[in-house]
Design a protein around this motif. Sequence first.
Motif, PDB file in Angstrom:
ATOM      1  N   LEU A 122      30.705  47.706  40.914  1.00 29.85           N
ATOM      2  CA  LEU A 122      30.809  46.637  41.899  1.00 29.85           C
ATOM      3  C   LEU A 122      31.561  45.429  41.341  1.00 29.85           C
ATOM      4  CD1 LEU A 122      27.188  46.720  43.399  1.00 29.85           C
ATOM      5  CD2 LEU A 122      29.290  47.450  44.538  1.00 29.85           C
ATOM      6  N   SER A 123      31.288  45.077  40.063  1.00 30.25           N
ATOM      7  CA  SER A 123      31.931  43.906  39.452  1.00 30.25           C
ATOM      8  C   SER A 123      33.428  44.117  39.286  1.00 30.25           C
ATOM      9  CB  SER A 123      31.287  43.613  38.096  1.00 30.25           C
ATOM     10  OG  SER A 123      29.915  43.323  38.235  1.00 30.25           O
ATOM     11  N   LEU A 124      33.834  45.296  38.805  1.00 26.77           N
ATOM     12  CA  LEU A 124      35.258  45.577  38.620  1.00 26.77           C
ATOM     13  C   LEU A 124      35.988  45.564  39.956  1.00 26.77           C
ATOM     14  CD1 LEU A 124      34.995  48.424  35.958  1.00 26.77           C
ATOM     15  CD2 LEU A 124      36.018  46.166  35.601  1.00 26.77           C
ATOM     16  N   TRP A 125      35.384  46.178  40.957  1.00 31.25           N
ATOM     17  CA  TRP A 125      35.994  46.198  42.286  1.00 31.25           C
ATOM     18  C   TRP A 125      36.077  44.782  42.863  1.00 31.25           C
ATOM     19  CZ3 TRP A 125      34.274  45.083  47.311  1.00 31.25           C
ATOM     20  CH2 TRP A 125      35.087  45.544  48.344  1.00 31.25           C
ATOM     21  N   GLY A 126      35.020  44.001  42.683  1.00 31.66           N
ATOM     22  CA  GLY A 126      35.010  42.649  43.209  1.00 31.66           C
ATOM     23  C   GLY A 126      36.034  41.750  42.539  1.00 31.66           C
ATOM     24  N   LEU A 127      36.160  41.838  41.199  1.00 31.70           N
ATOM     25  CA  LEU A 127      37.145  41.012  40.498  1.00 31.70           C
ATOM     26  C   LEU A 127      38.561  41.386  40.901  1.00 31.70           C
ATOM     27  CD1 LEU A 127      35.767  40.712  36.836  1.00 31.70           C
ATOM     28  CD2 LEU A 127      35.877  38.933  38.576  1.00 31.70           C
ATOM     29  N   ARG A 128      38.782  42.659  41.144  1.00 31.35           N
ATOM     30  CA  ARG A 128      40.125  43.096  41.531  1.00 31.35           C
ATOM     31  C   ARG A 128      40.520  42.530  42.887  1.00 31.35           C
ATOM     32  NH1 ARG A 128      41.058  49.349  40.877  1.00 31.35           N
ATOM     33  NH2 ARG A 128      40.669  48.647  38.733  1.00 31.35           N
ATOM     34  N   THR A 134      33.880  34.005  40.734  1.00 41.52           N
ATOM     35  CA  THR A 134      33.361  34.938  39.729  1.00 41.52           C
ATOM     36  C   THR A 134      31.848  34.821  39.613  1.00 41.52           C
ATOM     37  OG1 THR A 134      35.448  34.805  38.489  1.00 41.52           O
ATOM     38  CG2 THR A 134      33.523  35.652  37.321  1.00 41.52           C
ATOM     39  N   VAL A 135      31.324  33.593  39.611  1.00 39.64           N
ATOM     40  CA  VAL A 135      29.874  33.387  39.536  1.00 39.64           C
ATOM     41  C   VAL A 135      29.182  33.977  40.760  1.00 39.64           C
ATOM     42  CG1 VAL A 135      28.048  31.643  39.535  1.00 39.64           C
ATOM     43  CG2 VAL A 135      30.046  31.352  38.066  1.00 39.64           C
ATOM     44  N   ILE A 136      29.723  33.698  41.935  1.00 44.15           N
ATOM     45  CA  ILE A 136      29.131  34.231  43.170  1.00 44.15           C
ATOM     46  C   ILE A 136      29.190  35.754  43.164  1.00 44.15           C
ATOM     47  CG2 ILE A 136      29.388  34.353  45.677  1.00 44.15           C
ATOM     48  CD1 ILE A 136      30.472  31.458  45.541  1.00 44.15           C
ATOM     49  N   ALA A 160      29.296  37.773  40.558  1.00 44.70           N
ATOM     50  CA  ALA A 160      28.344  38.313  39.582  1.00 44.70           C
ATOM     51  C   ALA A 160      26.932  38.332  40.150  1.00 44.70           C
ATOM     52  CB  ALA A 160      28.388  37.489  38.296  1.00 44.70           C
ATOM     53  N   GLY A 161      26.545  37.225  40.801  1.00 45.12           N
ATOM     54  CA  GLY A 161      25.212  37.177  41.399  1.00 45.12           C
ATOM     55  C   GLY A 161      25.034  38.204  42.493  1.00 45.12           C
ATOM     56  N   LEU A 162      26.051  38.380  43.336  1.00 43.71           N
ATOM     57  CA  LEU A 162      25.956  39.356  44.416  1.00 43.71           C
ATOM     58  C   LEU A 162      25.888  40.783  43.884  1.00 43.71           C
ATOM     59  CD1 LEU A 162      28.462  37.867  47.033  1.00 43.71           C
ATOM     60  CD2 LEU A 162      25.963  37.941  47.178  1.00 43.71           C
ATOM     61  N   CYS A 163      26.668  41.078  42.847  1.00 48.90           N
ATOM     62  CA  CYS A 163      26.668  42.432  42.274  1.00 48.90           C
ATOM     63  C   CYS A 163      25.309  42.766  41.678  1.00 48.90           C
ATOM     64  CB  CYS A 163      27.756  42.564  41.218  1.00 48.90           C
ATOM     65  SG  CYS A 163      29.435  42.543  41.887  1.00 48.90           S
TER      66      CYS A 163
END
Length: 509
Positions: free
Chosen positions: A456-462, A471-473, A475-478
Amino acid sequence: MEDNNGCRESPLIGSVEVLGSLFVQTVFWRAVAYLSWALVSLLTIRMFDSVELFGLISAALLVLGSLPALDGGFRNTLNRRILGRARDEETLRMLQFGQRLYSWFCAAILVLGTVILSAYSLTPNARSLHLPWGFYPLLGAVSGVVALGSAFLQLLTGLGQQRRMFMLQLFMAWASIGLLWMGFRVGLGVWSFVLSQSLPSLAAIALAAPVIRAEAPGLRLLDFSWSAEDSARLKELWPDSSGLMRFQFWTLLVYTFDAMLVAWLCQGKLVGQYLLVANLFSKLRLLLQSADEAVWPILAAKTNKAEVIAEGVLRFNGWLWGGAMAVSAVCIPAFIAHYKSEDFSGGTLLTSLFALRYLITGIASQPGYWMFGHGHMDLLARLMRRELVCCLTFSVPLGLWLGPTGILLAFIAGSSGSTLLPLHAAFAKASGRPLWTMLRASWSRAALSAGLAATLSLWGLRHWGGDWRQTVILAGLCLATTLGVAFGAALIRARRSGYTSRAELARFL
C-alpha cells in the motif's frame, strides 16, 4: 520501562470494568505523551541549517537524556512499595529516603554530565564546528536539572498522581519546542538548546511541588542529609533494585551506544543522517509500546483478566509492528527528503535495516514486559547484557568497514542473538506457552501485515507522493488500513464462532 503506571485505584482493579477503563486510559495518555515528543522531535529538525550540526547536537542531547535513567532502579522499587499503602509513618520514611537519595543522585548526574560533554567537546566532530567553548559543559550541567525533573515526575507516580505526570510531560514537550523556536528567533543559536532542556524541567518541578506537598505534607523536596538509617535502607532495597538497575543499564547502552559509535567512528553528514533516523525510530518505538507498558502493572498486581489482556496485546503486536515497520521503511526516506532535504536522508537501505531491528525488538516487547511484570529482572538483565556484548563485538570492525550500515548490522545481529529467540524461549517456559507455536503466530502476522502495508505504501507514494504532509497522511492511512483488515478478519471469525464481546475478540486477532 519506567514505573509510570501505578495508580491509586489499584484496590479496585480486580473489577473487569475498572480494569478495562484504567488500561485504556493509560494507553491513551501514554500514546498522547509519546506522540507529543515525536512531534517535538520533528519540529526540532526545522531548527537546523546543516545535517552536520544536527548530528553533533543530537549526540550531545542523547547523552543528556540518557543519564537520568541510571538511577539504580530504586525509584521503581520505592514506587512499588508506596503504591496502595496508607499514608503511615513507614510510607513517609520511604518518601523521605527517596528524596534524599535522588537529591544526591541528581547532584552526581550534574557532575557526570558536565564531565562527559566536556570530553565530547574534544572529539573531531565537535571541534570541526567550532561552537563556543562553554556550550558543552553548560549543557552537561543541565543533565542534573533534567534528572531532578524526572525524579519529581516519578515521585508523582508513587503518590498515585500519574495522570498529572502525563499532563506535565505534555507540557514539557511543547514548552521545549516553544523555547527552542523563541531562542533561535532572538538569535541565541545553540544556546537555545540549553534553555529548551532546562527551563521545562524547572517549570515541571515547580508545578509538581504543590501536588507532592499536598500528598505528603512535611516532605522536603530537596534533602542532602544522610544517615546510617538511610544506608541501611539502601542496602535493604538493593536486592529488589539491583536486577532492574542492571537491566536499565544494559538496555540504555543497547539503544544508545550505536549512535555513540557512529559519532565516534564517522564524520560529516553520515552522523546526522544516522542519528535522525535513529531518533525517529526511537520515538516510534515508545509510541508503539504504549499498550505493552500499560499491561505490566496489571500483571504485577495479578488482577482479573490481566492474562487475557496480555494475550491480546501479544497477538496484536504482530500486526502492529509488522505494518508499522514496513510503512516506516518505505515512507521515512521520502518524508525526510521532502520535510528537510536530501542531505538529511540516510536512504532506503539504512531505514529498512532500522525497521528490521525494531521489528525484532517490537515482536518481543510483550514477552519482555510480561517477564518484567512478573519480576524476572535478573533474566532480562542477562539477556540484555548478552545482546550488548554481541553488538559491541561486531560493531567496531563492521563500522570501520561499512560505516553506519555496518554498525546497524552489528546491532541487528545482537538483537537476533538475544531478543529474537532466547527471550521468547524464557517467556514461553515461564508462561506455559508452546514456543514455536507462539513464534509462528507472531511472525506470520508480522509478515502478512508488513507485506500488505509495504504494498500500500509503495503504491501510494508512486501515485500521491511529493509532499511531506501527503507522506505522513499516506503512512497513517496505510497502517490504519492494514490494522483494519486484521481487526475485520478477527471480528468475522469471532462472530462465526459465536463470540461477541471485545475481550473475546483478542483470541481471533
